[in-house]
Write a protein that holds these residues in place. Structure first.
Motif, PDB file in Angstrom:
ATOM      1  N   ILE A   1      -8.194  -4.059  -1.198  1.00  0.00           N
ATOM      2  CA  ILE A   1      -7.744  -5.452  -1.274  1.00  0.00           C
ATOM      3  C   ILE A   1      -8.814  -6.414  -0.772  1.00  0.00           C
ATOM      4  O   ILE A   1      -8.789  -7.610  -1.051  1.00  0.00           O
ATOM      5  N   HIS A   2      -9.795  -5.908  -0.044  1.00  0.00           N
ATOM      6  CA  HIS A   2     -10.866  -6.765   0.461  1.00  0.00           C
ATOM      7  C   HIS A   2     -11.839  -7.129  -0.652  1.00  0.00           C
ATOM      8  O   HIS A   2     -12.268  -6.267  -1.415  1.00  0.00           O
ATOM      9  N   ARG A   3     -12.181  -8.375  -0.759  1.00  0.00           N
ATOM     10  CA  ARG A   3     -13.127  -8.842  -1.762  1.00  0.00           C
ATOM     11  C   ARG A   3     -14.561  -8.662  -1.272  1.00  0.00           C
ATOM     12  O   ARG A   3     -14.842  -8.788  -0.073  1.00  0.00           O
ATOM     13  N   ASP A   4     -15.468  -8.402  -2.202  1.00  0.00           N
ATOM     14  CA  ASP A   4     -16.898  -8.390  -1.899  1.00  0.00           C
ATOM     15  C   ASP A   4     -17.412  -9.816  -2.114  1.00  0.00           C
ATOM     16  O   ASP A   4     -17.546 -10.279  -3.246  1.00  0.00           O
TER      17      ASP A   4
ATOM     18  N   ILE B   1      -4.853  -0.789  -9.874  1.00  0.00           N
ATOM     19  CA  ILE B   1      -4.786   0.672  -9.781  1.00  0.00           C
ATOM     20  C   ILE B   1      -5.435   1.255 -11.031  1.00  0.00           C
ATOM     21  O   ILE B   1      -5.025   0.922 -12.153  1.00  0.00           O
ATOM     22  N   GLN B   2      -6.448   2.093 -10.850  1.00  0.00           N
ATOM     23  CA  GLN B   2      -7.131   2.694 -11.987  1.00  0.00           C
ATOM     24  C   GLN B   2      -7.052   4.221 -11.933  1.00  0.00           C
ATOM     25  O   GLN B   2      -7.314   4.837 -10.893  1.00  0.00           O
TER      26      GLN B   2
ATOM     27  N   THR C   1      -6.428   6.635   0.314  1.00  0.00           N
ATOM     28  CA  THR C   1      -6.392   5.204   0.629  1.00  0.00           C
ATOM     29  C   THR C   1      -7.772   4.563   0.563  1.00  0.00           C
ATOM     30  O   THR C   1      -7.892   3.341   0.458  1.00  0.00           O
ATOM     31  N   VAL C   2      -8.826   5.359   0.622  1.00  0.00           N
ATOM     32  CA  VAL C   2     -10.189   4.865   0.471  1.00  0.00           C
ATOM     33  C   VAL C   2     -10.869   5.678  -0.634  1.00  0.00           C
ATOM     34  O   VAL C   2     -10.934   6.896  -0.553  1.00  0.00           O
ATOM     35  N   GLY C   3     -11.346   4.996  -1.673  1.00  0.00           N
ATOM     36  CA  GLY C   3     -12.017   5.677  -2.754  1.00  0.00           C
ATOM     37  C   GLY C   3     -11.091   6.290  -3.780  1.00  0.00           C
ATOM     38  O   GLY C   3     -11.537   7.033  -4.665  1.00  0.00           O
ATOM     39  N   GLY C   4      -9.792   6.000  -3.684  1.00  0.00           N
ATOM     40  CA  GLY C   4      -8.820   6.557  -4.613  1.00  0.00           C
ATOM     41  C   GLY C   4      -8.517   5.629  -5.772  1.00  0.00           C
ATOM     42  O   GLY C   4      -9.292   4.737  -6.106  1.00  0.00           O
TER      43      GLY C   4
ATOM     44  N   ARG D   1       0.800  -1.215   0.000  1.00  0.00           N
ATOM     45  CA  ARG D   1       0.000   0.000   0.000  1.00  0.00           C
ATOM     46  C   ARG D   1       0.841   1.277   0.000  1.00  0.00           C
ATOM     47  O   ARG D   1       0.575   2.200  -0.784  1.00  0.00           O
ATOM     48  N   GLU D   2       1.832   1.362   0.868  1.00  0.00           N
ATOM     49  CA  GLU D   2       2.621   2.597   0.940  1.00  0.00           C
ATOM     50  C   GLU D   2       3.332   2.910  -0.380  1.00  0.00           C
ATOM     51  O   GLU D   2       3.249   4.043  -0.877  1.00  0.00           O
ATOM     52  N   PRO D   3       4.016   1.926  -1.002  1.00  0.00           N
ATOM     53  CA  PRO D   3       4.637   2.240  -2.292  1.00  0.00           C
ATOM     54  C   PRO D   3       3.613   2.524  -3.392  1.00  0.00           C
ATOM     55  O   PRO D   3       3.872   3.343  -4.278  1.00  0.00           O
TER      56      PRO D   3
END
Length: 226
Positions: free
Chosen positions: A71-74, A90-91, A63-66, A36-38
């Motif tokens: 990484i959590h699956r639905d 990453i989009q 980190t949320v909504g970006g 996540r950090e990199p």
């Protein structure tokens, strides 16, 4: 200095073999340090390169909504109840887009293979209709888009298709196979060594730039600026 190291692939391998909440909780420091950090640092720095492609796509380091997918699956509607994704997505989506279905550039980091994407994944029904209508209205423009050398040399059109021609469109249309598409995505495979290269932003921008013909066609089709 590289954004990502080989440790990201080691973590994804270990996560695949131990896809459980307890394991992830114990190894969260590894996730933060090597994933996540990199990723957030890369997303932040890539913004300048993204602007050389278009002013209308966003690099969002939140980190949320970006730009980085969670990484959590639905698992609500899936038979697979493993809690975590084993690849990093990453989009860089269009400024007018609200979700992953908008026009966007995409980077997929997976220990089994990495790739870039350009286009629209599962566009909503109105957008999908507009894209199909744009193909019908100007078949030569669509052909030029997908046959452009710089696009063809880097990308292959992939995604889901309908089994039958879409309702309201000529089943005998010469481009009916493209009209059947439910996704309009160009996919370009990239070597894993590019992910760990300090010049990742520059190299990724080159690959994304090759997707410009498709991205411009799609943005024009759905009435958003490129």
């Amino acid at each position: 200095m590289s954004y990502f190291t080989k440790a990201i692939f080691t973590f994804l391998k270990d996560l695949t073999e131990n896809n459980e909440r307890e394991w992830f909780h114990q190894n969260k420091p590894r996730y933060e340090q090597h994933v996540r950090e990199p990723a957030i640092r890369f997303i932040t720095d890539f913004g300048a390169h993204l602007k050389t492609l278009s002013e209308h796509f966003r690099s969002d380091p939140r980190t949320v909504g970006g730009s980085m997918f969670r990484i959590h699956r639905d698992t609500r509607f899936s038979k697979d109840k493993t809690p975590y994704k084993t690849a990093i997505g990453i989009q860089f989506r269009h400024e007018l887009g609200k979700d992953a279905h908008a026009p966007g550039y995409y980077l997929h980091i997976d220990r089994g293979g990495c790739f870039c994407g350009a286009g629209m994944w599962h566009p909503d029904s109105p957008s999908l209709k507009k894209i199909r209508e744009a193909i019908v209205e100007d078949p030569p423009a669509w052909k030029r888009t997908v046959s452009a050398k710089r696009f063809r040399d880097a990308y292959v059109l992939e995604g889901d298709r309908l089994k039958r021609p879409p309702r309201g469109f000529d089943p005998e249309h010469p481009l009916v196979e493209d009209l059947k598409r439910k996704d309009f995505i160009g996919v370009a495979k990239v070597p894993k060594k590019m992910i760990t290269d300090p010049k990742l932003p520059q190299e990724l921008a080159k690959v994304f730039r090759a997707g410009t013909p498709l991205m411009k066609f799609l943005c024009d089709a759905v009435d958003v600026p490129f």
